[in-house]
Structures are given as C-alpha cells and as structure tokens.
Write a protein that holds these residues in place. Structure first.
Motif, PDB file in Angstrom:
ATOM      1  N   LEU A 118       0.829  -1.207   0.000  1.00 24.40           N
ATOM      2  CA  LEU A 118       0.000   0.000   0.000  1.00 24.40           C
ATOM      3  C   LEU A 118       0.864   1.258   0.000  1.00 24.40           C
ATOM      4  O   LEU A 118       0.639   2.181  -0.804  1.00 24.40           O
ATOM      5  N   LEU A 119       1.860   1.324   0.871  1.00 25.68           N
ATOM      6  CA  LEU A 119       2.709   2.517   0.948  1.00 25.68           C
ATOM      7  C   LEU A 119       3.540   2.685  -0.321  1.00 25.68           C
ATOM      8  O   LEU A 119       3.748   3.815  -0.787  1.00 25.68           O
ATOM      9  N   THR A 120       4.016   1.590  -0.883  1.00 26.89           N
ATOM     10  CA  THR A 120       4.775   1.679  -2.139  1.00 26.89           C
ATOM     11  C   THR A 120       3.904   2.255  -3.244  1.00 26.89           C
ATOM     12  O   THR A 120       4.341   3.111  -4.026  1.00 26.89           O
ATOM     13  N   TRP A 121       2.662   1.807  -3.297  1.00 27.87           N
ATOM     14  CA  TRP A 121       1.748   2.302  -4.335  1.00 27.87           C
ATOM     15  C   TRP A 121       1.424   3.778  -4.113  1.00 27.87           C
ATOM     16  O   TRP A 121       1.461   4.582  -5.047  1.00 27.87           O
ATOM     17  N   VAL A 122       1.126   4.149  -2.872  1.00 31.29           N
ATOM     18  CA  VAL A 122       0.720   5.528  -2.565  1.00 31.29           C
ATOM     19  C   VAL A 122       1.880   6.504  -2.744  1.00 31.29           C
ATOM     20  O   VAL A 122       1.710   7.589  -3.317  1.00 31.29           O
ATOM     21  N   LEU A 123       3.067   6.126  -2.274  1.00 28.62           N
ATOM     22  CA  LEU A 123       4.196   7.057  -2.257  1.00 28.62           C
ATOM     23  C   LEU A 123       5.012   7.035  -3.545  1.00 28.62           C
ATOM     24  O   LEU A 123       5.646   8.039  -3.883  1.00 28.62           O
ATOM     25  N   ASN A 124       4.995   5.919  -4.269  1.00 31.51           N
ATOM     26  CA  ASN A 124       5.846   5.810  -5.457  1.00 31.51           C
ATOM     27  C   ASN A 124       5.045   5.635  -6.744  1.00 31.51           C
ATOM     28  O   ASN A 124       5.157   6.437  -7.673  1.00 31.51           O
ATOM     29  N   THR A 125       4.238   4.579  -6.800  1.00 35.81           N
ATOM     30  CA  THR A 125       3.525   4.261  -8.041  1.00 35.81           C
ATOM     31  C   THR A 125       2.590   5.387  -8.458  1.00 35.81           C
ATOM     32  O   THR A 125       2.502   5.721  -9.647  1.00 35.81           O
ATOM     33  N   TYR A 126       1.885   5.993  -7.510  1.00 37.82           N
ATOM     34  CA  TYR A 126       0.869   7.006  -7.815  1.00 37.82           C
ATOM     35  C   TYR A 126       1.432   8.168  -8.634  1.00 37.82           C
ATOM     36  O   TYR A 126       0.796   8.642  -9.580  1.00 37.82           O
ATOM     37  N   THR A 127       2.622   8.630  -8.301  1.00 37.89           N
ATOM     38  CA  THR A 127       3.209   9.780  -9.003  1.00 37.89           C
ATOM     39  C   THR A 127       4.211   9.369 -10.076  1.00 37.89           C
ATOM     40  O   THR A 127       4.840  10.235 -10.685  1.00 37.89           O
ATOM     41  N   SER A 128       4.376   8.073 -10.306  1.00 28.86           N
ATOM     42  CA  SER A 128       5.379   7.612 -11.264  1.00 28.86           C
ATOM     43  C   SER A 128       4.862   7.726 -12.694  1.00 28.86           C
ATOM     44  O   SER A 128       3.701   8.062 -12.947  1.00 28.86           O
ATOM     45  N   PRO A 177      -0.913  14.525  -1.647  1.00 34.93           N
ATOM     46  CA  PRO A 177      -0.744  13.108  -1.270  1.00 34.93           C
ATOM     47  C   PRO A 177      -2.086  12.443  -0.997  1.00 34.93           C
ATOM     48  O   PRO A 177      -3.033  13.081  -0.533  1.00 34.93           O
ATOM     49  N   LEU A 178      -2.159  11.153  -1.305  1.00 38.34           N
ATOM     50  CA  LEU A 178      -3.401  10.404  -1.090  1.00 38.34           C
ATOM     51  C   LEU A 178      -3.636  10.116   0.389  1.00 38.34           C
ATOM     52  O   LEU A 178      -4.779  10.003   0.829  1.00 38.34           O
ATOM     53  N   LEU A 179      -2.559   9.995   1.143  1.00 36.38           N
ATOM     54  CA  LEU A 179      -2.666   9.746   2.582  1.00 36.38           C
ATOM     55  C   LEU A 179      -1.930  10.843   3.331  1.00 36.38           C
ATOM     56  O   LEU A 179      -0.856  11.285   2.903  1.00 36.38           O
ATOM     57  N   SER A 180      -2.490  11.281   4.428  1.00 34.67           N
ATOM     58  CA  SER A 180      -1.851  12.324   5.226  1.00 34.67           C
ATOM     59  C   SER A 180      -0.589  11.771   5.886  1.00 34.67           C
ATOM     60  O   SER A 180      -0.455  10.558   6.078  1.00 34.67           O
ATOM     61  N   PRO A 181       0.352  12.653   6.244  1.00 36.87           N
ATOM     62  CA  PRO A 181       1.577  12.179   6.921  1.00 36.87           C
ATOM     63  C   PRO A 181       1.286  11.391   8.188  1.00 36.87           C
ATOM     64  O   PRO A 181       2.006  10.443   8.509  1.00 36.87           O
ATOM     65  N   ASN A 182       0.232  11.756   8.908  1.00 34.82           N
ATOM     66  CA  ASN A 182      -0.097  11.026  10.141  1.00 34.82           C
ATOM     67  C   ASN A 182      -0.493   9.585   9.841  1.00 34.82           C
ATOM     68  O   ASN A 182      -0.103   8.656  10.565  1.00 34.82           O
ATOM     69  N   VAL A 183      -1.278   9.397   8.767  1.00 42.66           N
ATOM     70  CA  VAL A 183      -1.705   8.039   8.406  1.00 42.66           C
ATOM     71  C   VAL A 183      -0.503   7.221   7.942  1.00 42.66           C
ATOM     72  O   VAL A 183      -0.346   6.049   8.307  1.00 42.66           O
TER      73      VAL A 183
END
Length: 728
Positions: A344-354, A374-380
């Motif tokens: 999930l984090l790889t997709w949100v942080l990398n794939t989404y903007t790739s 970002p799709l998820l807030s830093p807290n999440v």
C-alpha cells in the motif's frame, strides 16, 4: 437729486481739468465739446431703449397673468363638472363587471388557443399523444428529439400556469386542473434524466463507441441550464416558478460522475485475503490501470464533448484523486498484514506519481505529478509505518526464536559443529537469518545472549556435558562476528546514499550488543580454563612451590592445550581472548603473592623465590608470545609486573627497600597500601617501623597514572587482613 447733480458736476470738472492741462489743448476745446455731446446722445439713446424694453416686459407679464387667471377659473369649472359626472356614473361602472370577467376569460382562451396543439395531443385527440411519442423516443435513445417534445409540453404547461398565476394566483382549482392535465410531463422529465445519467455513468465507454450520444446529453443539459436561468430571471419580475424548476441538471451531472468514479474505484477489488494472498497487489494494479486509461480517454476524447467552461478534465481529475484518497484511507484503516502495508505505501508514495500512473507522458501538461496532493496524510503514513515495524518486529522475533531454538538443540550434540572455509567453528544460524531477514534482525534481539548464558550454567552444573561445550561456545562467539560482518554488508547494499550508510555503519548499538555476547562467551571459555587451573594456581607461593613445584609448567601446558581449541575462534575475538587470558594468569599469580601464603625466612629463600618468579614470568611470557604470534599483541607488559615484584623480594639491602618499593609504585600507580604491606610481609625481614615508614611516605605523594596505563592491581584483593596486622 441735488447730491447727484453735485457729483456729476464734480466729475465733469475733473474730466475737463484732465483734458485742459496744457495750453495747446485750448485749441481743441470745440473738438472735445462735440465728442462729449456725441457720447451723451449715445448714452441717452441706450437708456431710453432699456427703459422701453422693461416697460414692454412688464406689459407682457401682466397680460399673461390675466390669461392664467382666466384658465384657472375654466379648469375649476371643468373639475366641478367631472366630479359631478363621476358621481352620476358609479352605477354604470358596477354594471361593467361582466365585461371584466369576459376579458379574463378571453386572455385564458387566447393562451389555450396558443397551446391548442399540445393540449389536443395531450388529451389523446388526433392520434398518438406527445407523451407517448416522447416516451418512445426516450426508449429508442433519440434523446434530442425526446427532449424537444418534452420542452414543448413543459412550455405549454408553464405558459398556462403563468397566465393563470398572472390573472388569478389565488385560484387553486384552475392551477390544480392544469397540473393534473400535464401530470405526465414531470414523469417524462424524470425518465429522460434517468437515461441521461445512464449515459454519463458509461461515458468513458460511450465516448469511444458513440461520442455523438454523449454530445447529445451535454446539449440537453445546456438547454435545461438556459431554461433554468431564464425562469430564475422571470421569477425576479413576477415571482412565478414552474413546478420542477430549477432542474440543476449540470450540478446533478457532476454528482453522477463523482458517484460513478467512486464506484469504479471501489469495484476493482476482485478478491479477499482468504481467497488470494496477493489480493491487495492485484487490487492496486487494477486501480492503476483503470485510472490511467480513464484519464487518458478523458483528456483526449471526453473533454472535447463538453463546453470549455465545464473544465471537464480538471473536474474528473479532482474526482479520481478524491476517490483514490478515500479508497486508500479505507484500505489503511483495515487490519493489514506487514507485506500488505508495504504494498500500500509503495503504491501511494511511489507508483501514484510515477510514469506508470499520474506521471505518464500522455497526461502532460494537464497533470503535474510533482504538485499532486498526497493520497494519505503524513499522520496516516506514519501510523502505517509504525504498525508495519511493530508487526514485522513481532514476526521476525517469533521466527528468530524458532530458529534459535533449533540452533540451541544443536549445541548439545555429541559431534563438533561445522567449520567454514577458513576452519572456524560456526552453526547454521547466521546463514538462515541473513538469507531471508533484514540486517537488523539478529538473534541478539530475541535472546541469543540469554541462551548462551543458560548453556554455560547448565555446563557448570555438570562439566562433562555437553560433550562439545567448548566447540559450540566457540561457534557462538564466531556467529557474533559473522552477524557483524553480514550487517555491514547488507547495510552497504541496501542503504541509499554513502552518507546514510556511513552514519548507519557507525551506530554502535548492534555491534556493542554482539560484542557483549561474544565477550561473555570468551569469558565463559576462560572460566572453563581457570576452573582447570584452580588447583595449580593454589600451589603458587607455597612451601611446595618454593621446593620445586611444577604448577606453572602445568598451567602453561593447560592454557596452550585450550588455546589449540581456541584457534577455531575468529581473529578479533581470539586476539582479545589471548590478551585477557594473559592478564588473568598474571593477576592470579600476583594474587598468590598477595595472599601471604609464604613468608621467606632468609635472604637465600628470598633470592631463590625471586629467581623462581622471574623464571616463571619468562615462561609465561614465552607462552603468550607463542599464542599471540602474528596478532601484533604486546604480551610483555603483564609479565614485567611479576618481575618487578620479584625485584622487591630479591633485594638484599633492607635500607634500599623504600627506593625499590617507590619504583614499583611509580610503575604501577594502582597498587594500594595493602598490596605493599602484603609484599613486605612476604619478604619477612622488614621491621614494623620500616613498613610503617614506607607506607606513610608513599601515601604522601601518590603516583599519577599515564593515559595508556592498564591497571592490574585493582583486581587483586588482599585477604581480610588489615594493614596494621601486616605491619606486625
């Protein structure tokens, strides 16, 4: 008048005086007189004309006033006549009510005649009705024609309602009659809207197959928006709003699209964890593919079907981003496993903007991946990382405990452990750990240290078991070095930058923990050695030793024999172990000196004992030089301590005893009063006063230790015999 005349005369005199200031001007007196006469005549003429004009104006004004007075009197008489006529015609006005009703009726009939066609068609006269035709057109997909007929029906209904509202807004009976007559119109509008929303729900497919259908839907929505605006403008003037208005179909269109996007994102989950361990990876990949394909179609095809002011691509991009964020939040709130959190984090942080998604070249320049929220807030994200680390740590610790438990069973085998390519003992634990786990997951965390301690304690209860205790303890020590090397290797491999790697490699926590385990292991092995040496160490500095004991020979043979086994220890720890064994042997030797096991009775005994100490010091020096050969370790310093003590014992002139002891103290600053007292007591020839003087003098100027001095006497405890007794 007299005053005026005097002023006139004075003015005239002044003017004449101004004209006749020189004698030559007298000749021009006649000329001056004629000129002044002309001026006077001109002024008098203008004055007469002005007075005449004023008189004419006054005469005209008086004439007009007389005329106005006459007109006012005529108007007054006319108003009196009108008032009299009005009073006489009141009864006549009352009789015109029927005419007024006829006018209202005529207006309504005129509106009815104007919409006669729709009324007759709506009532079933003349064949198929407009309602039926409109419904058929909707079912056939001819949406523009259906909307045209619907507009005609609504126009007729709204026109009649407006006319009725204008003439008699309180007549609810007629208003209800019109509503009832056109009751099917609202149902047709709802049916048409339903078809429009169905087309919009499938717009991404429709725009590929039949873009004209989507354009028709947009045209219908635009027509309705114009009608809404016109009706709202008329409301400001008349207050009348037809039923079902405003329709706000444009707003509803965006609501339908938003709901469609959300449903499309949520509907991509094809499986569950129970049916497919890779469900989340597949789900995220389907989302990526769908979103990318949809946005490319929206940019290249769909945006051309809408007016520019709709900003359709920007709105769709916002909808997809919001739907993705909502879906990612839902996934993040689920009870995810560690590998699922990584996905999930790889997709949100990398794939989404790739370049595989929002950074795709076909979406540029409308989509700037670097500026996307970002799709998820830093807290999440932080909470997910914490959960991941907690779960991963728990899983790894459980796995390592199991691996350690398996390794622990090997420690009690009757056969020696395996050796690596360099001949060093090791177990299979490091290889198992670093084949599948990250660098920080060493068994030091889940109890390697404790297991080694328990292993040692079990052996001490029965030193015959386990049979290969020494060999497996060596393997445990070597494993620590293997773990350290593997940690360094993996950090260099996986850390991103050199700076990050250097910082991480310099962190002492892991190395310190492994070194502590290895140090305890080395201590356990040395304890095993000194348990075997205990009997022979107890013979030192006794009568038996003085008469020719071979205790040191046995000590050297035993130590050398053990270190033949210790050759299987890897160099860093082997080097430390040799140094520690050397130090402990010397400390035990000096402890024997300080325990007052013997007191020499003569100079010959002191000489013999001192020479024996020197020989044994050289014997120990030779042993540890041999053991440390090639390691670069300095092995002379510890044995020199024995020789220095022997020199104090060997001294034949008691008067030089203070000087010799002072030299000893200066070389070994950690030596204490009780050590000196025990040493002098062992000599057996120092008087009480001499002992007291030496100790008190040395106390006055204690020596300062150098920075590289390694204390040796601080670990030697003199038996509970106070200095006063030693001085006796």
């Amino acid at each position: 008048m007299k005053e005026t005349d005097r002023e006139a005369v004075a003015t005239a005199v002044q003017r004449v005086a101004g004209m006749l200031q020189r004698p030559d001007q007298l000749d021009k007196v006649e000329q001056y007189r004629r000129r002044e006469a002309r001026k006077k005549a001109s002024v008098e003429a203008r004055l007469k004309a002005a007075i005449q004009s004023q008189l004419d104006g006054v005469r005209t004004g008086l004439s007009q006033l007389h005329s106005a007075l006459s007109d006012v009197k005529d108007i007054q008489r006319s108003l009196a006549d009108v008032s009299q006529d009005w009073r006489q015609s009141i009864n006549t006005i009352e009789s015109l009510k029927d005419v007024k009703d006829a006018v209202v009726r005529h207006s309504q009939l005129a509106a009815a005649v104007e919409n006669l066609k729709n009324i007759f068609s709506g009532s079933g006269l003349g064949g198929a009705t407009i309602v039926r035709e409109t419904r058929d057109l909707i079912e056939q997909g001819a949406l523009l024609q259906a909307h045209r007929k619907l507009m005609d029906l609504e126009c007729s209904r709204d026109g009649l309602l407006h006319e009725q509202y204008r003439m008699d807004s309180g007549n609810t009976r007629d208003m209800s009659l019109i509503h009832s007559y056109f009751g099917s119109t609202q149902a047709l509008s709802d049916e048409l809207a339903k078809q429009l929303w169905m087309v919009l729900q499938r717009c991404l497919g429709t725009v590929r197959r039949d873009p004209t259908l989507l354009v028709s839907v947009v045209r219908i929505i635009e027509r309705e928006e114009k009608i809404d605006r016109r009706i709202l403008d008329r409301k400001k003037q008349t207050g009348f709003v037809p039923p079902g208005r405003p329709k706000n179909w444009k707003e509803k269109m965006f609501t339908v699209l938003d709901r469609t996007v959300t449903t499309r994102i949520e509907g991509t989950q094809a499986g569950t964890r129970e049916s497919d361990r890779m469900w989340l990876v597949r789900h995220l990949e389907i989302i990526r593919k769908y979103v990318l394909d949809d946005l490319i179609v929206a940019k290249n095809l769909m945006a051309q079907c809408f007016p520019p002011h709709y900003e359709m691509f920007s709105n769709l991009l916002r909808m997809y981003r919001q739907a993705l964020s909502t879906r990612m939040q839902e996934l993040a709130s689920e009870d995810l496993e560690a590998n699922e959190i990584v996905s999930l984090l790889t997709w949100v942080l990398n794939t989404y903007t790739s370049a595989e998604m929002m950074g795709n070249a076909e979406l540029v320049p409308e989509v700037d991946a670097s500026n996307l929220e970002p799709l998820l807030s830093p807290n999440v994200v932080s909470a997910l990382l914490d959960t991941y680390m907690s779960t991963l740590t728990s899983n790894i610790i459980a796995w390592l405990r199991k691996a350690l438990e398996t390794d622990r069973k090997d420690w009690v085998k009757e056969t020696e452990p395996e050796a690596d390519q360099d001949g060093y003992y090791q177990t299979t634990l490091p290889a198992i750990v670093f084949q599948v786990r990250p660098a920080w997951a060493t068994p030091a965390r889940p109890g390697y240290r404790e297991e080694a301690q328990v292993y040692k304690e079990e052996h001490l209860r029965n030193r015959q078991h386990p049979h290969c205790y020494v060999q497996y303890m060596i393997a445990v020590i070597n494993n620590c070095q293997t773990f350290k090397e593997s940690v360094v290797s993996l950090k260099r491999k996986y850390l991103k930058s050199e700076g990050e790697a250097s910082v991480s490699l310099s962190q002492p926590s892991m190395d310190g923990l492994l070194d502590a385990i290895a140090k305890e292991g080395c201590g356990s092995l040395l304890e095993e050695v000194f348990l075997d040496l205990e009997q022979h160490l107890s013979e030192l500095m006794t009568k038996k030793w003085l008469l020719g004991s071979n205790a040191v020979d046995i000590i050297c043979v035993t130590v050398e024999d053990y270190f033949n086994d210790f050759a299987k220890i890897k160099k860093p720890y082997k080097k430390r172990m040799i140094a520690e064994a050397h130090r402990r042997v010397v400390v035990e030797y000096l402890r024997a000196v300080m325990q007052k096991r013997i007191s020499f009775r003569s100079a010959d005994e002191r000489k013999e004992g001192a020479e024996r100490m020197v020989r044994e010091a050289e014997q120990l020096r030779f042993l540890f030089r041999k053991l440390a050969s090639g390691s670069g370790e300095d092995v002379d310093g510890y044995c020199d301590t024995i020789i220095a003590v022997a020199e104090v014992i060997k001294l034949t002139d008691p008067s030089l005893l203070y000087l010799e002891v002072s030299t000893l103290v200066s070389k070994y600053p950690d030596i204490r009063d009780e050590h000196i007292g025990a040493l002098l007591a062992m000599r057996g020839d120092a008087s009480r006063d001499m002992k007291q003087t030496i100790i008190e003098t040395l106390e006055q100027g204690p020596a300062q230790a150098s920075t590289d001095y390694v204390p040796i006497f601080k670990d030697i405890v003199v038996p509970s015999l106070n200095v006063a007794k030693l001085l006796k």
